[in-house]
Write a protein that holds these residues in place. Structure first.
Motif, PDB file in Angstrom:
ATOM      1  N   UNK A  93      -6.258 -16.901 -15.077  1.00  0.00           N
ATOM      2  CA  UNK A  93      -7.504 -16.936 -15.841  1.00  0.00           C
ATOM      3  C   UNK A  93      -8.695 -16.980 -14.895  1.00  0.00           C
ATOM      4  N   UNK A  94      -9.878 -16.783 -15.456  1.00  0.00           N
ATOM      5  CA  UNK A  94     -11.088 -16.911 -14.657  1.00  0.00           C
ATOM      6  C   UNK A  94     -12.206 -16.040 -15.183  1.00  0.00           C
ATOM      7  N   UNK A  95     -13.344 -16.110 -14.472  1.00  0.00           N
ATOM      8  CA  UNK A  95     -14.539 -15.380 -14.889  1.00  0.00           C
ATOM      9  C   UNK A  95     -14.329 -13.871 -14.742  1.00  0.00           C
ATOM     10  N   UNK A  96     -15.228 -13.107 -15.395  1.00  0.00           N
ATOM     11  CA  UNK A  96     -15.176 -11.643 -15.296  1.00  0.00           C
ATOM     12  C   UNK A  96     -15.404 -11.217 -13.850  1.00  0.00           C
ATOM     13  N   UNK A  97     -14.582 -10.291 -13.380  1.00  0.00           N
ATOM     14  CA  UNK A  97     -14.812  -9.700 -12.057  1.00  0.00           C
ATOM     15  C   UNK A  97     -14.389 -10.561 -10.875  1.00  0.00           C
ATOM     16  N   UNK A  98     -13.473 -11.474 -11.093  1.00  0.00           N
ATOM     17  CA  UNK A  98     -13.016 -12.299  -9.965  1.00  0.00           C
ATOM     18  C   UNK A  98     -11.800 -11.674  -9.281  1.00  0.00           C
ATOM     19  N   UNK A  99     -11.387 -10.514  -9.779  1.00  0.00           N
ATOM     20  CA  UNK A  99     -10.231  -9.840  -9.162  1.00  0.00           C
ATOM     21  C   UNK A  99      -8.920 -10.193  -9.835  1.00  0.00           C
ATOM     22  N   UNK A 100      -9.004 -10.778 -11.026  1.00  0.00           N
ATOM     23  CA  UNK A 100      -7.791 -11.169 -11.758  1.00  0.00           C
ATOM     24  C   UNK A 100      -6.860  -9.979 -11.988  1.00  0.00           C
ATOM     25  N   UNK A 101      -7.453  -8.861 -12.440  1.00  0.00           N
ATOM     26  CA  UNK A 101      -6.634  -7.699 -12.786  1.00  0.00           C
ATOM     27  C   UNK A 101      -5.875  -7.169 -11.588  1.00  0.00           C
ATOM     28  N   UNK A 102      -6.600  -6.945 -10.483  1.00  0.00           N
ATOM     29  CA  UNK A 102      -5.939  -6.382  -9.299  1.00  0.00           C
ATOM     30  C   UNK A 102      -4.853  -7.330  -8.819  1.00  0.00           C
ATOM     31  N   UNK A 103      -5.176  -8.610  -8.809  1.00  0.00           N
ATOM     32  CA  UNK A 103      -4.207  -9.608  -8.344  1.00  0.00           C
ATOM     33  C   UNK A 103      -2.961  -9.605  -9.229  1.00  0.00           C
ATOM     34  N   UNK A 104      -3.176  -9.688 -10.530  1.00  0.00           N
ATOM     35  CA  UNK A 104      -2.046  -9.750 -11.462  1.00  0.00           C
ATOM     36  C   UNK A 104      -1.199  -8.482 -11.369  1.00  0.00           C
ATOM     37  N   UNK A 105      -1.873  -7.334 -11.269  1.00  0.00           N
ATOM     38  CA  UNK A 105      -1.149  -6.052 -11.176  1.00  0.00           C
ATOM     39  C   UNK A 105      -0.299  -5.995  -9.918  1.00  0.00           C
ATOM     40  N   UNK A 106      -0.894  -6.396  -8.795  1.00  0.00           N
ATOM     41  CA  UNK A 106      -0.160  -6.355  -7.525  1.00  0.00           C
ATOM     42  C   UNK A 106       1.058  -7.253  -7.564  1.00  0.00           C
ATOM     43  N   UNK A 107       0.872  -8.451  -8.103  1.00  0.00           N
ATOM     44  CA  UNK A 107       1.992  -9.402  -8.164  1.00  0.00           C
ATOM     45  C   UNK A 107       3.102  -8.831  -9.054  1.00  0.00           C
TER      46      UNK A 107
ATOM     47  N   UNK B  45       3.772  -5.752  -9.777  1.00  0.00           N
ATOM     48  CA  UNK B  45       4.419  -4.587  -9.167  1.00  0.00           C
ATOM     49  C   UNK B  45       5.376  -5.029  -8.052  1.00  0.00           C
ATOM     50  N   UNK B  46       4.873  -5.906  -7.186  1.00  0.00           N
ATOM     51  CA  UNK B  46       5.671  -6.336  -6.041  1.00  0.00           C
ATOM     52  C   UNK B  46       6.929  -7.081  -6.448  1.00  0.00           C
ATOM     53  N   UNK B  47       6.811  -7.940  -7.465  1.00  0.00           N
ATOM     54  CA  UNK B  47       7.937  -8.807  -7.813  1.00  0.00           C
ATOM     55  C   UNK B  47       8.625  -8.364  -9.106  1.00  0.00           C
ATOM     56  N   UNK B  48       8.283  -7.167  -9.554  1.00  0.00           N
ATOM     57  CA  UNK B  48       8.932  -6.547 -10.726  1.00  0.00           C
ATOM     58  C   UNK B  48       8.916  -7.461 -11.947  1.00  0.00           C
ATOM     59  N   UNK B  49       7.746  -7.959 -12.248  1.00  0.00           N
ATOM     60  CA  UNK B  49       7.599  -8.735 -13.481  1.00  0.00           C
ATOM     61  C   UNK B  49       6.574  -8.023 -14.371  1.00  0.00           C
ATOM     62  N   UNK B  50       6.604  -8.340 -15.643  1.00  0.00           N
ATOM     63  CA  UNK B  50       5.743  -7.629 -16.592  1.00  0.00           C
ATOM     64  C   UNK B  50       4.288  -8.082 -16.423  1.00  0.00           C
ATOM     65  N   UNK B  51       3.372  -7.136 -16.556  1.00  0.00           N
ATOM     66  CA  UNK B  51       1.947  -7.445 -16.430  1.00  0.00           C
ATOM     67  C   UNK B  51       1.264  -7.266 -17.783  1.00  0.00           C
ATOM     68  N   UNK B  52       0.431  -8.206 -18.142  1.00  0.00           N
ATOM     69  CA  UNK B  52      -0.340  -8.029 -19.368  1.00  0.00           C
ATOM     70  C   UNK B  52      -1.820  -8.353 -19.166  1.00  0.00           C
ATOM     71  N   UNK B  53      -2.664  -7.375 -19.479  1.00  0.00           N
ATOM     72  CA  UNK B  53      -4.117  -7.510 -19.347  1.00  0.00           C
ATOM     73  C   UNK B  53      -4.673  -7.839 -20.733  1.00  0.00           C
ATOM     74  N   UNK B  54      -4.920  -9.120 -20.994  1.00  0.00           N
ATOM     75  CA  UNK B  54      -5.327  -9.499 -22.356  1.00  0.00           C
ATOM     76  C   UNK B  54      -6.782  -9.120 -22.650  1.00  0.00           C
ATOM     77  N   UNK B  55      -7.597  -8.990 -21.605  1.00  0.00           N
ATOM     78  CA  UNK B  55      -8.986  -8.541 -21.804  1.00  0.00           C
ATOM     79  C   UNK B  55      -9.010  -7.149 -22.407  1.00  0.00           C
ATOM     80  N   UNK B  56      -8.082  -6.304 -21.968  1.00  0.00           N
ATOM     81  CA  UNK B  56      -8.013  -4.934 -22.484  1.00  0.00           C
ATOM     82  C   UNK B  56      -7.696  -4.936 -23.978  1.00  0.00           C
ATOM     83  N   UNK B  57      -6.958  -5.953 -24.425  1.00  0.00           N
ATOM     84  CA  UNK B  57      -6.638  -6.022 -25.853  1.00  0.00           C
ATOM     85  C   UNK B  57      -7.921  -6.292 -26.662  1.00  0.00           C
ATOM     86  N   UNK B  58      -8.766  -7.216 -26.158  1.00  0.00           N
ATOM     87  CA  UNK B  58     -10.045  -7.470 -26.843  1.00  0.00           C
ATOM     88  C   UNK B  58     -10.946  -6.232 -26.778  1.00  0.00           C
TER      89      UNK B  58
END
Ligand code: DC
Length: 230
Positions: free
Chosen positions: A13-27, A29-42
């Motif tokens: 979690x965190x403020x807009x533009x703190x790099x959450x998306x890139x961080x979550x995506x990288x993690x 991808x690297x560790x083969x776990x599912x990624x979900x961008x809840x901001x995109x849902x809103x």
């Protein structure tokens, strides 16, 4: 470390533009776990309201829209694509008309209820890294790992400006900065799920760190709680 191989939620979690998306995506991808961008849902709900010309106070119409909405996220050749009722809206959900409205839409209680319900359903039975605003506080208060990212408004606007440029979206820096400040105010002062750090979240100010440095620190934190290689 308990429950090493079981399913788990990593809440970022965190403020807009703190790099959450890139961080979550990288993690993810690297560790083969599912990624979900809840901001995109809103963002998808907001775009759907724009399409249907529904205003913020037309709650009955919003409820009807939420009953029928279909939001899908697919990873195609390494790119995350979002489909709203079957239509590819990956680019549209990042455009100005959505940016300007999404914070207000995300504070409509019925919208939050439906999105939270969907998020919980989507995460069932998975190892998942979920990125948002209220994941550690509200969606998954028992998440195995909780990370909360911050950065100055100027730094966050600069990052979003550069991200947009890479995607071919042209919005002036000043406009992005104003939007970041406006959204912060909205997100933190709301009576509905205000943005705040969960008591047990690990907080990291990312202003002076590169994405790689943030990832290294966060991955170390995650490894204290779950076995990412299992
Ligand atoms: O992360 P983002 O900029 O794509 O998020 C878009 C908006 O949605 C933002 O104003 C905050 C809101 N949001 C929310 O209220 N709860 C979430 N879990 C994720 C995003």
């Amino acid at each position: 470390m308990e429950n090493m191989c079981k399913n788990y939620v990593i809440a970022i979690d965190g403020e807009a533009g703190t790099g959450k998306s890139s961080l979550a995506k990288n993690i993810a991808k690297k560790y083969k776990i599912v990624y979900m961008d809840t901001g995109a849902m809103y963002r998808c709900v907001t775009l759907n309201m724009i399409w249907e010309e529904i205003s913020l106070d037309e709650i009955y119409k919003i409820e009807r829209l939420l009953e029928n909405i279909k939001i899908d996220m697919e990873n195609e050749d390494g790119e995350d694509k979002f489909y709203l009722n079957g239509i590819d809206v990956t680019k549209q959900i990042r455009e100005k008309q959505v940016n300007d409205l999404v914070s207000q839409v995300s504070h409509i209680p019925v919208v939050r209820e439906r999105m939270v319900e969907l998020q919980r359903k989507l995460a069932k039975g998975k190892k998942i890294v979920m990125e948002g605003r209220d994941i550690g506080t509200n969606v998954f208060p028992n998440a195995k790992v909780k990370i909360y990212l911050t950065a100055t408004a100027q730094e966050r606007a600069k990052r979003r400006y550069e991200q947009n440029k890479e995607k071919g979206i042209n919005i002036p820096y000043e406009e992005i900065l104003n939007n970041v400040i406006f959204r912060d105010r909205n997100d933190k002062s709301s009576s509905v799920a205000p943005l705040k750090k969960a008591d047990d979240a690990f907080e990291l100010d990312t202003t002076n760190y590169t994405l790689e440095e943030v990832e290294k620190i966060v991955v170390e934190k995650i490894r204290e709680k779950v076995d990412l290689d299992a």
